[in-house]
Design an enzyme around this catalytic site. Structure first.
Site, mmCIF file in Angstrom:
data_model
loop_
_atom_site.group_PDB
_atom_site.id
_atom_site.type_symbol
_atom_site.label_atom_id
_atom_site.label_comp_id
_atom_site.label_asym_id
_atom_site.label_seq_id
_atom_site.Cartn_x
_atom_site.Cartn_y
_atom_site.Cartn_z
ATOM 1 N N LYS A 17 0.830 -1.223 0.000
ATOM 2 C CA LYS A 17 0.000 0.000 0.000
ATOM 3 C C LYS A 17 0.856 1.262 0.000
ATOM 4 O O LYS A 17 2.030 1.249 0.397
ATOM 5 C CB LYS A 17 -0.941 0.015 1.206
ATOM 6 C CG LYS A 17 -0.271 -0.096 2.590
ATOM 7 C CD LYS A 17 0.276 1.193 3.149
ATOM 8 C CE LYS A 17 1.068 0.987 4.433
ATOM 9 N NZ LYS A 17 1.861 2.167 4.832
ATOM 10 N N PRO A 103 9.009 -4.048 -0.779
ATOM 11 C CA PRO A 103 10.273 -3.840 -0.062
ATOM 12 C C PRO A 103 10.152 -4.100 1.442
ATOM 13 O O PRO A 103 9.138 -3.730 2.048
ATOM 14 C CB PRO A 103 10.607 -2.369 -0.321
ATOM 15 C CG PRO A 103 9.680 -1.892 -1.374
ATOM 16 C CD PRO A 103 8.565 -2.875 -1.529
ATOM 17 N N ALA A 105 10.644 -3.419 5.234
ATOM 18 C CA ALA A 105 10.770 -2.174 6.023
ATOM 19 C C ALA A 105 10.796 -0.954 5.113
ATOM 20 O O ALA A 105 11.582 -0.035 5.300
ATOM 21 C CB ALA A 105 12.015 -2.217 6.921
ATOM 22 N N GLY A 107 7.933 0.926 4.229
ATOM 23 C CA GLY A 107 6.818 1.859 4.394
ATOM 24 C C GLY A 107 5.642 1.520 3.499
ATOM 25 O O GLY A 107 4.737 2.334 3.288
ATOM 26 N N GLY A 110 4.523 -4.320 3.674
ATOM 27 C CA GLY A 110 4.826 -5.675 3.188
ATOM 28 C C GLY A 110 4.576 -6.738 4.256
ATOM 29 O O GLY A 110 3.959 -7.774 3.982
ATOM 30 N N GLY A 111 5.028 -6.484 5.466
ATOM 31 C CA GLY A 111 4.824 -7.445 6.560
ATOM 32 C C GLY A 111 3.343 -7.595 6.885
ATOM 33 O O GLY A 111 2.865 -8.691 7.202
ATOM 34 N N ALA A 113 0.928 -7.191 4.691
ATOM 35 C CA ALA A 113 0.366 -7.981 3.582
ATOM 36 C C ALA A 113 0.634 -9.465 3.807
ATOM 37 O O ALA A 113 -0.248 -10.312 3.574
ATOM 38 C CB ALA A 113 0.955 -7.520 2.253
ATOM 39 N N ASP A 145 -1.893 -1.894 10.088
ATOM 40 C CA ASP A 145 -2.081 -1.897 8.630
ATOM 41 C C ASP A 145 -2.633 -3.220 8.099
ATOM 42 O O ASP A 145 -2.905 -3.336 6.901
ATOM 43 C CB ASP A 145 -0.738 -1.664 7.911
ATOM 44 C CG ASP A 145 -0.215 -0.260 8.120
ATOM 45 O OD1 ASP A 145 -0.999 0.610 8.554
ATOM 46 O OD2 ASP A 145 0.978 -0.047 7.846
HETATM 47 O O1 C5P Z 1 0.846 -1.787 14.195
HETATM 48 P P1 C5P Z 1 2.210 -1.842 13.609
HETATM 49 O O2 C5P Z 1 2.988 -3.027 14.084
HETATM 50 O O3 C5P Z 1 2.226 -1.697 12.135
HETATM 51 O O4 C5P Z 1 2.952 -0.556 14.173
HETATM 52 C C1 C5P Z 1 4.350 -0.480 14.255
HETATM 53 C C2 C5P Z 1 4.731 0.687 15.148
HETATM 54 O O5 C5P Z 1 4.374 1.924 14.509
HETATM 55 C C3 C5P Z 1 4.041 0.716 16.482
HETATM 56 O O6 C5P Z 1 4.734 -0.048 17.422
HETATM 57 C C4 C5P Z 1 4.112 2.205 16.821
HETATM 58 O O7 C5P Z 1 5.387 2.556 17.308
HETATM 59 C C5 C5P Z 1 3.947 2.872 15.469
HETATM 60 N N1 C5P Z 1 2.547 3.241 15.200
HETATM 61 C C6 C5P Z 1 1.996 4.300 15.882
HETATM 62 N N2 C5P Z 1 0.692 4.653 15.642
HETATM 63 C C7 C5P Z 1 -0.046 3.992 14.732
HETATM 64 C C8 C5P Z 1 0.504 2.905 13.998
HETATM 65 C C9 C5P Z 1 1.815 2.555 14.263
HETATM 66 O O8 C5P Z 1 2.658 4.927 16.704
HETATM 67 N N3 C5P Z 1 -1.312 4.355 14.541
#
Ligand code: C5P
Length: 311
Positions: A17, A103, A105, A107, A110-111, A113, A145
């Site tokens: 995305k 890719p 990490a 942005g 990918g993880g 998905a 995500d």
């Molecule tokens: O949920 P996910 O594992 O993708 O989030 C990774 C990190 O991104 C979280 O540990 C947090 O530090 C940050 N994050 C955040 N606020 C969000 C989504 C992610 O601070 N709404």
């Protein structure tokens, strides 16, 4: 279910995305930030193939250095499979084969998905028959995500980014993605944003805990107009990503000089997403960026979310 009905393997594909718009609000006690975002799923996919097995294991291909992706419980797809087994009382396991194109990490989710694809694949392989709502709940527990990777298309995300509402988007949007060899850590970029805001005197109630996607973004998507969308693309994580990786500024300039309508950091970066006027323009921009030694991919959106390719 009889043994004969168990498929030999289930192949699921889930998209990466782009955050067309990403507004970040205040930080909550759990460390997560309030978001107002618009996701668009693009034609760069993760393929997950699930094979019946007694235990849980995972293999990775499609990337230069597979050691950058953990194959244990740190892997979100592995956690997804185990969470589904625990939620449904399934007692055997699965081998997950991850074929990566998004890719690592980068942005682009990918993880997430991988996790969405693993949920759908295991649900089909194990015949656990979860409802879409239950799948969404498990996805949201795995990461902010992950629900979007299940649903795909174009959607507004609020809350932590996991409360989704479909957004109308007409036609197709052409994007050129410039990837970077080294990824960026999402938590580190959010932390950098907090630091930056504190240093620059953000008031206690600014940024707000609840925020909205600006109407012009939704109008541009609904009109299918890349020029209008380019004018209102925005990402609050761009400043911290550029502080962490100043060289990305050069990438953005190069894409704009090549004719892209707009370029932004995708999610927490370091992938840069350029919106282009047309498929032809995107091919030209891609060629120019490749000629300057960068890795540039031409993709389009919106595309569907996690779906079964074969079972
Ligand atoms: O949920 P996910 O594992 O993708 O989030 C990774 C990190 O991104 C979280 O540990 C947090 O530090 C940050 N994050 C955040 N606020 C969000 C989504 C992610 O601070 N709404």
């Amino acid at each position: 279910m009889s043994l004969a009905a168990v498929p030999e393997a289930v192949h699921v594909r889930a998209p990466g995305k782009i955050n067309v718009y990403l507004g970040v609000g205040g930080r909550h006690d759990d460390g997560y930030h309030s978001l107002a975002t618009v996701f668009q799923a693009v034609s760069l996919y993760e393929d997950v193939i699930a094979y019946p097995d007694d235990g849980f294991s995972l293999s990775v291909s499609g990337i230069d250095d597979p050691s950058t992706v953990p194959v244990d419980d740190r892997n979100l797809a592995m956690r997804a499979a185990k969470m589904l087994a625990a939620a449904t009382g399934y007692t055997a396991g699965v081998h997950l084969e991850l074929r990566k194109s998004v890719p690592v990490a980068g942005g682009m989710g990918g993880g997430s998905a991988d996790a969405a694809a693993a949920l759908v694949a295991c649900d089909a392989l194990w015949n656990t028959g979860l409802s879409p709502q239950r799948l969404h709940e498990l996805a949201a527990r795995l990461g902010a995500d992950v629900p979007f990777a299940l649903h795909g298309g174009t959607a507004v995300g609020t809350g932590r980014g996991d409360q989704l509402n479909p957004a109308l988007a007409r036609g197709r949007f052409d994007w050129v993605l410039v990837t970077s060899e080294a990824g960026l850590s999402t938590p580190a970029i959010y932390a950098r944003l907090d630091e930056h805001r504190a240093q620059n005197g953000a008031l206690a109630d600014d940024p707000p805990l609840s925020l909205d996607v600006p109407i012009p973004v939704l109008q541009a998507l609904r009109a299918g107009d890349p020029h209008s969308l380019a004018a209102c693309m925005y990402n609050d994580l761009e400043v911290p990503a550029l502080l962490e990786r100043p060289s990305l500024d050069e990438v953005i300039k190069a894409g704009l000089e090549a004719g892209a309508l707009s370029g932004i950091v995708s999610g927490s970066g370091p992938t840069i997403a350029f919106l282009c006027e047309s498929p032809e323009s995107a091919r030209y921009v891609q060629g120019e960026l490749q000629a300057s030694g960068r890795v540039a991919l031409h993709v389009h959106g919106p595309v569907a979310g996690a779906r079964i390719i074969s079972a």
